[in-house]
Write an enzyme that holds these catalytic residues in place. Structure first.
Site, short mmCIF file in Angstrom:
data_model
loop_
_atom_site.label_atom_id
_atom_site.label_comp_id
_atom_site.label_asym_id
_atom_site.label_seq_id
_atom_site.Cartn_x
_atom_site.Cartn_y
_atom_site.Cartn_z
N HIS A 106 1.82 77.34 123.07
CA HIS A 106 0.75 76.46 123.52
C HIS A 106 1.16 74.98 123.52
O HIS A 106 0.66 74.19 124.32
CB HIS A 106 -0.48 76.66 122.62
CG HIS A 106 -1.69 75.97 123.13
ND1 HIS A 106 -2.29 76.29 124.33
CD2 HIS A 106 -2.41 74.93 122.63
CE1 HIS A 106 -3.34 75.50 124.53
NE2 HIS A 106 -3.42 74.67 123.52
N ASP B 38 1.83 81.66 125.07
CA ASP B 38 0.64 80.89 124.67
C ASP B 38 -0.47 81.87 124.25
O ASP B 38 -0.97 82.63 125.08
CB ASP B 38 0.18 80.03 125.86
CG ASP B 38 -0.94 79.06 125.48
OD1 ASP B 38 -1.58 79.27 124.43
OD2 ASP B 38 -1.15 78.12 126.24
N SER C 17 -4.18 71.39 127.85
CA SER C 17 -5.08 72.31 127.15
C SER C 17 -6.54 72.03 127.56
O SER C 17 -6.86 72.19 128.73
CB SER C 17 -4.83 72.18 125.64
OG SER C 17 -5.48 73.19 124.93
C1 MLT Z 1 -10.38 74.98 125.79
O1 MLT Z 1 -11.29 75.11 125.00
O2 MLT Z 1 -10.41 74.20 126.74
C2 MLT Z 1 -9.19 75.85 125.58
O3 MLT Z 1 -9.51 76.91 124.75
C3 MLT Z 1 -8.04 75.08 125.04
C4 MLT Z 1 -8.36 74.42 123.74
O4 MLT Z 1 -8.84 73.32 123.75
O5 MLT Z 1 -8.11 75.01 122.69
#
Ligand code: MLT
Length: 215
Positions: A195, A164, A114
């Site tokens: 996700h 996701d 992520s």
């Molecule tokens: C990010 O901010 O890198 C992406 O939206 C993934 C997350 O951290 O939620």
């Protein structure tokens, strides 16, 4: 296995991090990069499943969002503060280069989830010199620009979740194309999931990392 948790002595930006030396110095270490709200401990069990013999370097993101650690600032979900992405990517790359030198390690394979996958993608865009490869679990385009360097033969696995809602599959496909267009060898897998990280992600990452290590 001896576990060290401390602040690394650095002239550059310091990251709280965990370092586990591993048992086989010839294997590429794993650079573990957690998601929003995670920390340096989160992915250690995952790293140990991916490659039990490899050294592990697991920093904590230096940005706080409502008390939750991240690797760079964002303006809203999926809307990144691009100057901050660039600055933090160079800070992390400098830290990684210093740590691999200090510990006498090979270049690491980044394993990011992520937000951690997104900073790993940004490293591929801006500082691929510090990495031997990357596994990007739920990633998207980290920047609006093109990768700045050639990525000849850089092995990259991207693992997306078809459902996701945070990191859309189309965006991950554009990331794959951008990296491939600069020479990276991309293996983009799409899991029938959302996700969250799954056992399938770990199994795919293990096979991919073994391939890079020639195992
Ligand atoms: C990010 O901010 O890198 C992406 O939206 C993934 C997350 O951290 O939620």
């Amino acid at each position: 296995m001896k576990v060290e948790t401390s602040e690394a002595p650095m002239t550059q930006t310091t990251f709280i991090r965990r370092y586990l030396p591993g048992t086989d110095p010839k294997r590429h270490p794993l650079l573990l990069l957690h998601g929003t709200g995670g920390n340096e401990d989160d992915l250690v069990p995952v790293g140990e499943m991916i490659d039990p013999a490899a050294a592990i370097l697991s920093p904590r993101g230096n940005v706080l969002e409502g008390g939750m650690p991240r690797f760079f600032r964002r303006l809203a979900e999926g809307v990144f503060d691009y100057p901050d992405v660039i600055a933090r990517t160079h800070e992390l790359a400098d830290f990684v280069a210093a740590q691999t030198s200090t510990h006498g390690l090979e270049k690491p394979i980044a394993v990011g989830y992520s937000n951690g996958a997104n900073i790993a993608a940004a490293m591929l865009y801006l500082r691929p010199d510090v990495l031997a490869g990357a596994v990007l679990i739920r990633a998207m385009l980290p920047l609006q620009t093109e990768p700045e360097h050639g990525l000849e033969n850089m092995p990259v696995m991207i693992i997306s979740g078809r459902m996701d809602p945070i990191l859309p599959l189309d965006n991950a496909k554009r990331l794959a194309e951008a990296l491939r267009g600069h020479g990276a060898v991309i293996d983009h897998r799409v899991l029938e999931t959302g996700h969250g990280m799954t056992r399938n992600d770990v199994d795919l990452a293990r096979g991919f990392v073994a391939g890079i290590n020639g195992a």
